[in-house]
Design a protein around this motif. Structure first.
Motif, short mmCIF file in Angstrom:
data_model
loop_
_atom_site.label_atom_id
_atom_site.label_comp_id
_atom_site.label_asym_id
_atom_site.label_seq_id
_atom_site.Cartn_x
_atom_site.Cartn_y
_atom_site.Cartn_z
N LEU A 116 0.81 -1.22 0.00
CA LEU A 116 0.00 0.00 0.00
C LEU A 116 0.84 1.27 0.00
O LEU A 116 0.30 2.37 -0.10
CB LEU A 116 -0.95 -0.02 1.20
CG LEU A 116 -1.90 -1.21 1.24
CD1 LEU A 116 -2.72 -1.19 2.52
CD2 LEU A 116 -2.79 -1.26 0.02
N ILE A 117 2.15 1.14 0.12
CA ILE A 117 3.05 2.28 0.08
C ILE A 117 3.65 2.34 -1.33
O ILE A 117 4.31 1.39 -1.75
CB ILE A 117 4.16 2.15 1.15
CG1 ILE A 117 3.52 2.09 2.54
CG2 ILE A 117 5.17 3.29 1.04
CD1 ILE A 117 4.49 1.75 3.65
N PRO A 118 3.40 3.43 -2.06
CA PRO A 118 3.78 3.47 -3.48
C PRO A 118 5.21 3.05 -3.78
O PRO A 118 5.43 2.24 -4.69
CB PRO A 118 3.53 4.94 -3.86
CG PRO A 118 2.40 5.34 -2.98
CD PRO A 118 2.66 4.64 -1.67
N ARG A 119 6.20 3.51 -3.07
CA ARG A 119 7.59 3.15 -3.37
C ARG A 119 7.95 1.72 -3.00
O ARG A 119 8.94 1.19 -3.48
CB ARG A 119 8.54 4.09 -2.64
CG ARG A 119 8.55 5.46 -3.20
CD ARG A 119 9.60 6.28 -2.52
NE ARG A 119 9.68 7.58 -3.17
CZ ARG A 119 10.44 8.54 -2.76
NH1 ARG A 119 11.21 8.37 -1.72
NH2 ARG A 119 10.46 9.68 -3.40
N LEU A 120 7.18 1.12 -2.12
CA LEU A 120 7.52 -0.22 -1.63
C LEU A 120 6.68 -1.32 -2.26
O LEU A 120 6.83 -2.50 -1.90
CB LEU A 120 7.36 -0.27 -0.11
CG LEU A 120 8.24 0.68 0.70
CD1 LEU A 120 7.94 0.54 2.18
CD2 LEU A 120 9.70 0.43 0.41
N GLY A 121 5.80 -0.99 -3.19
CA GLY A 121 4.92 -1.99 -3.79
C GLY A 121 5.67 -3.11 -4.48
O GLY A 121 5.36 -4.29 -4.28
N GLY A 122 6.65 -2.77 -5.32
CA GLY A 122 7.42 -3.79 -6.04
C GLY A 122 8.20 -4.71 -5.13
O GLY A 122 8.06 -5.94 -5.21
N LEU A 180 5.75 -3.90 -11.31
CA LEU A 180 6.27 -2.83 -10.45
C LEU A 180 7.79 -2.90 -10.31
O LEU A 180 8.35 -2.33 -9.38
CB LEU A 180 5.61 -2.93 -9.07
CG LEU A 180 4.09 -2.79 -9.03
CD1 LEU A 180 3.57 -3.00 -7.62
CD2 LEU A 180 3.65 -1.45 -9.59
N GLN A 181 8.47 -3.54 -11.25
CA GLN A 181 9.92 -3.70 -11.13
C GLN A 181 10.66 -2.38 -11.14
O GLN A 181 11.76 -2.29 -10.57
CB GLN A 181 10.45 -4.63 -12.22
CG GLN A 181 10.31 -4.08 -13.63
CD GLN A 181 10.83 -5.05 -14.66
OE1 GLN A 181 12.01 -5.37 -14.64
NE2 GLN A 181 9.96 -5.53 -15.53
N ASP A 182 10.10 -1.33 -11.73
CA ASP A 182 10.77 -0.03 -11.70
C ASP A 182 10.91 0.48 -10.27
O ASP A 182 11.91 1.11 -9.92
CB ASP A 182 10.00 0.99 -12.54
CG ASP A 182 10.08 0.70 -14.03
OD1 ASP A 182 10.98 -0.09 -14.44
OD2 ASP A 182 9.24 1.23 -14.79
N GLN A 183 9.91 0.20 -9.42
CA GLN A 183 9.98 0.61 -8.01
C GLN A 183 11.11 -0.14 -7.30
O GLN A 183 11.85 0.44 -6.51
CB GLN A 183 8.66 0.34 -7.30
CG GLN A 183 7.53 1.19 -7.80
CD GLN A 183 6.21 0.80 -7.16
OE1 GLN A 183 6.11 -0.18 -6.43
NE2 GLN A 183 5.18 1.59 -7.43
#
Length: 140
Positions: A71-77, A120-123
């Motif tokens: 649920l945290i945008p930067r930690l999704g991946g 979400l690999q970019d994250q």
């Protein structure tokens, strides 16, 4: 991208779909983590595994942490990758150790988590400081 006179911003359908999957997975893993901490049936399952109840607590912590991370945008991946790893262990345990279990749910969750991690690999790359593959061609 603004839409019409109202000035609202529209999101691509793919982005919305990824968030729906993230929220659904987070709900599933929060519930699963709750069950692991509450005991009952899960105590018997982990007793059958034979490694002790500490594994139940570690699994619960990983599932709850992964669910929150989704649920945290930067930690999704990275969180999806973590949960995919947990589901590899759960699937293997269901297949090779537990006699009355079934690997269907862990395998489905593994596939969904791995697919989400791929999208979400970019994250994950950004968090680890790894350049995207298309930037590697400039180094030649």
């Amino acid at each position: 991208m603004t839409g019409g006179a109202s000035g609202t911003r529209s999101l691509p359908i793919g982005s919305i779909l990824l968030w729906v999957v993230r929220v659904a997975l987070a709900a599933e893993f929060l519930y699963s983590g709750y069950l692991l901490f509450s005991g009952g049936h899960t105590e018997q399952v982990f007793a059958e595994i034979g490694l002790g109840q500490w594994l139940r607590y570690v699994t619960g912590v990983l599932e709850v942490a992964g669910a929150i991370g989704l649920l945290i945008p930067r930690l999704g991946g990275p969180s999806a990758l973590l949960l995919a790893g947990v589901m590899v262990g759960a699937s293997a345990t269901e297949l090779f150790i537990l006699a009355n279990g079934g690997p269907v749910l862990p395998l489905i969750l593994l596939i969904v988590c791995a697919t989400l991690a791929w999208f979400l690999q970019d994250q994950t790359r950004a968090l680890l400081g790894i350049k995207p593959p298309e930037d590697d061609e400039d180094d030649l």
